[in-house]
Write a protein that holds these residues in place. Sequence first.
Motif, PDB file in Angstrom:
ATOM      1  N   ARG A 139      -8.395  -1.632  -1.960  1.00 42.19           N
ATOM      2  CA  ARG A 139      -7.121  -2.234  -2.400  1.00 42.19           C
ATOM      3  C   ARG A 139      -5.927  -1.513  -1.786  1.00 42.19           C
ATOM      4  NH1 ARG A 139      -9.325  -2.796  -8.077  1.00 42.19           N
ATOM      5  NH2 ARG A 139      -8.182  -0.863  -8.452  1.00 42.19           N
ATOM      6  N   VAL A 140      -5.994  -0.187  -1.708  1.00 37.66           N
ATOM      7  CA  VAL A 140      -4.911   0.589  -1.101  1.00 37.66           C
ATOM      8  C   VAL A 140      -4.744   0.189   0.355  1.00 37.66           C
ATOM      9  CG1 VAL A 140      -4.263   2.911  -0.339  1.00 37.66           C
ATOM     10  CG2 VAL A 140      -5.032   2.550  -2.678  1.00 37.66           C
ATOM     11  N   VAL A 141      -5.838   0.154   1.094  1.00 41.66           N
ATOM     12  CA  VAL A 141      -5.778  -0.177   2.519  1.00 41.66           C
ATOM     13  C   VAL A 141      -5.275  -1.608   2.706  1.00 41.66           C
ATOM     14  CG1 VAL A 141      -7.170  -0.534   4.606  1.00 41.66           C
ATOM     15  CG2 VAL A 141      -7.483   1.528   3.220  1.00 41.66           C
ATOM     16  N   ASP A 142      -5.765  -2.546   1.903  1.00 44.59           N
ATOM     17  CA  ASP A 142      -5.301  -3.923   2.004  1.00 44.59           C
ATOM     18  C   ASP A 142      -3.797  -4.020   1.728  1.00 44.59           C
ATOM     19  OD1 ASP A 142      -7.810  -4.826   2.694  1.00 44.59           O
ATOM     20  OD2 ASP A 142      -8.323  -5.526   0.676  1.00 44.59           O
ATOM     21  N   ALA A 143      -3.324  -3.298   0.715  1.00 43.53           N
ATOM     22  CA  ALA A 143      -1.891  -3.302   0.396  1.00 43.53           C
ATOM     23  C   ALA A 143      -1.078  -2.717   1.543  1.00 43.53           C
ATOM     24  CB  ALA A 143      -1.630  -2.544  -0.900  1.00 43.53           C
ATOM     25  N   CYS A 144      -1.585  -1.644   2.148  1.00 41.62           N
ATOM     26  CA  CYS A 144      -0.891  -1.034   3.282  1.00 41.62           C
ATOM     27  C   CYS A 144      -0.884  -1.977   4.483  1.00 41.62           C
ATOM     28  CB  CYS A 144      -1.530   0.293   3.644  1.00 41.62           C
ATOM     29  SG  CYS A 144      -1.239   1.598   2.437  1.00 41.62           S
ATOM     30  N   LEU A 145      -1.987  -2.657   4.718  1.00 41.75           N
ATOM     31  CA  LEU A 145      -2.044  -3.610   5.827  1.00 41.75           C
ATOM     32  C   LEU A 145      -1.076  -4.771   5.622  1.00 41.75           C
ATOM     33  CD1 LEU A 145      -5.855  -3.740   6.620  1.00 41.75           C
ATOM     34  CD2 LEU A 145      -4.032  -3.061   8.201  1.00 41.75           C
ATOM     35  N   SER A 146      -1.023  -5.281   4.410  1.00 42.34           N
ATOM     36  CA  SER A 146      -0.132  -6.423   4.150  1.00 42.34           C
ATOM     37  C   SER A 146       1.330  -5.994   4.104  1.00 42.34           C
ATOM     38  CB  SER A 146      -0.518  -7.135   2.859  1.00 42.34           C
ATOM     39  OG  SER A 146      -0.311  -6.297   1.752  1.00 42.34           O
ATOM     40  N   GLY A 147       1.575  -4.709   3.801  1.00 39.44           N
ATOM     41  CA  GLY A 147       2.939  -4.209   3.743  1.00 39.44           C
ATOM     42  C   GLY A 147       3.399  -3.579   5.032  1.00 39.44           C
TER      43      GLY A 147
END
Length: 149
Positions: A139-147
């Motif tokens: 979830r952290v990595v996905d949030a960083c990728l989308s942000g």
Amino acid sequence: MTGEVPRAWLWAETTAEDLIAAGEDAARRGTFEFRATRDVLALTLFLADADRSPAGLRMELLHDHLAVATAWLAWCRSRLDGQQAAMRTPDMRLAGDAWRWLRRSRLLAGPGLNDVAGDDDAWWIAGPACRVGLSRARRVVDACLSGGV
């Protein structure tokens, strides 16, 4: 080698903490969830020999490594097993400590992940910390990728 500073591991832990903060993960420092997430991310960064410059950090690399839990577990195990000769370094000792904590922690109720290596290698079962850490790290990595972090 006394007095050697584990720079690579400390970089991986600090970067993992920065990613957790940037990914707006709700885990507070000192909690089981925070440690599990930080250790999964730090192990992934450390074992992937990630570029240590801020511009060189490739979130896609983290995403790929974390995508499948059983593949991540097997990858970590093979990387750590392959580094046995280097286990005397402070970096590898700290990585090994994180790995053992993730595999053995039983702070939460519930079964471990299925044995990745097969029945004849039954010592290889991940604990709840692994499951929590992998899920939250994704979830952290996905949030960083989308942000765009």
